[in-house]
Design a protein around this motif. Structure first.
Motif, PDB file in Angstrom:
ATOM      1  N   ILE A 104     105.682   5.606  18.888  1.00  0.00           N
ATOM      2  CA  ILE A 104     106.024   4.181  18.944  1.00  0.00           C
ATOM      3  C   ILE A 104     107.239   3.973  19.846  1.00  0.00           C
ATOM      4  O   ILE A 104     107.250   3.095  20.710  1.00  0.00           O
ATOM      5  CB  ILE A 104     106.273   3.620  17.534  1.00  0.00           C
ATOM      6  N   GLU A 105     108.264   4.802  19.662  1.00  0.00           N
ATOM      7  CA  GLU A 105     109.458   4.691  20.488  1.00  0.00           C
ATOM      8  C   GLU A 105     109.148   4.977  21.956  1.00  0.00           C
ATOM      9  O   GLU A 105     109.663   4.314  22.853  1.00  0.00           O
ATOM     10  CB  GLU A 105     110.527   5.638  19.972  1.00  0.00           C
ATOM     11  N   HIS A 106     108.293   5.957  22.219  1.00  0.00           N
ATOM     12  CA  HIS A 106     107.900   6.269  23.593  1.00  0.00           C
ATOM     13  C   HIS A 106     107.121   5.101  24.207  1.00  0.00           C
ATOM     14  O   HIS A 106     107.349   4.732  25.365  1.00  0.00           O
ATOM     15  CB  HIS A 106     107.057   7.544  23.616  1.00  0.00           C
ATOM     16  N   PHE A 107     106.217   4.505  23.443  1.00  0.00           N
ATOM     17  CA  PHE A 107     105.441   3.352  23.915  1.00  0.00           C
ATOM     18  C   PHE A 107     106.360   2.188  24.289  1.00  0.00           C
ATOM     19  O   PHE A 107     106.199   1.553  25.331  1.00  0.00           O
ATOM     20  CB  PHE A 107     104.443   2.935  22.833  1.00  0.00           C
ATOM     21  N   LEU A 108     107.368   1.923  23.464  1.00  0.00           N
ATOM     22  CA  LEU A 108     108.289   0.822  23.734  1.00  0.00           C
ATOM     23  C   LEU A 108     109.164   1.115  24.947  1.00  0.00           C
ATOM     24  O   LEU A 108     109.426   0.232  25.767  1.00  0.00           O
ATOM     25  CB  LEU A 108     109.161   0.550  22.512  1.00  0.00           C
ATOM     26  N   SER A 109     109.605   2.362  25.093  1.00  0.00           N
ATOM     27  CA  SER A 109     110.476   2.689  26.232  1.00  0.00           C
ATOM     28  C   SER A 109     109.705   2.756  27.546  1.00  0.00           C
ATOM     29  O   SER A 109     110.287   2.554  28.608  1.00  0.00           O
ATOM     30  CB  SER A 109     111.213   4.004  25.987  1.00  0.00           C
TER      31      SER A 109
END
Length: 141
Positions: A104-109
């Motif tokens: 999720i964090e990778h998708f947002l970044s």
């Protein structure tokens, strides 16, 4: 009456200080270092994320952190975030279903790799998040 004059001076000083800060602040681009989901234990996800960022100013490297809404990263789309049966967070938005906090964090970044911050040129370690940077920071080939 004798207490009123010092109170007026203090309020006037605070107002002038606030206006002075807003007049001298500079807008600059900062790269996002890490994004973290905000969670209340055991299963309550907050609608915001913590953003750690890095920016360069006058030959120095500065770090900052702040909070942004999850909907800012998702372009105001409808979303749902919950824990699945294995205890992993799941983000559902549109056609996507992303499982695990790291993904999720990778998708947002990936969607927004940088933000725009306001900094104080006198004290550049003081910064405030303004918005996400929608323009690409890459070099054209």
């Amino acid at each position: 009456m004798p207490y009123l004059i010092p109170i007026i001076f203090v309020l006037l000083y605070l107002l002038v200080r606030q206006v002075w800060f807003h007049l001298r602040k500079i807008r600059t681009v900062a790269g996002i270092e890490k994004i973290s989901l905000c969670v209340f234990q055991p299963d309550l996800f907050l609608p915001e994320v913590r953003v750690l960022y890095k920016y360069y100013f006058q030959g120095g490297v500065y770090f900052g952190s702040g909070y942004m809404l999850l909907t800012d990263f998702l372009d105001q789309e409808e979303y749902e975030i919950y824990r699945n049966l294995d205890g992993l967070p799941v983000l559902e938005t549109g056609d996507f279903q992303i499982v695990s906090e790291e993904r999720i964090e990778h998708f947002l970044s990936i969607r927004y790799p940088s933000i725009i911050v306001f900094i104080d040129p006198v004290e550049p370690f003081h910064s405030l998040i303004d918005c996400l940077n929608t323009k690409s920071m890459g070099v054209p080939t």
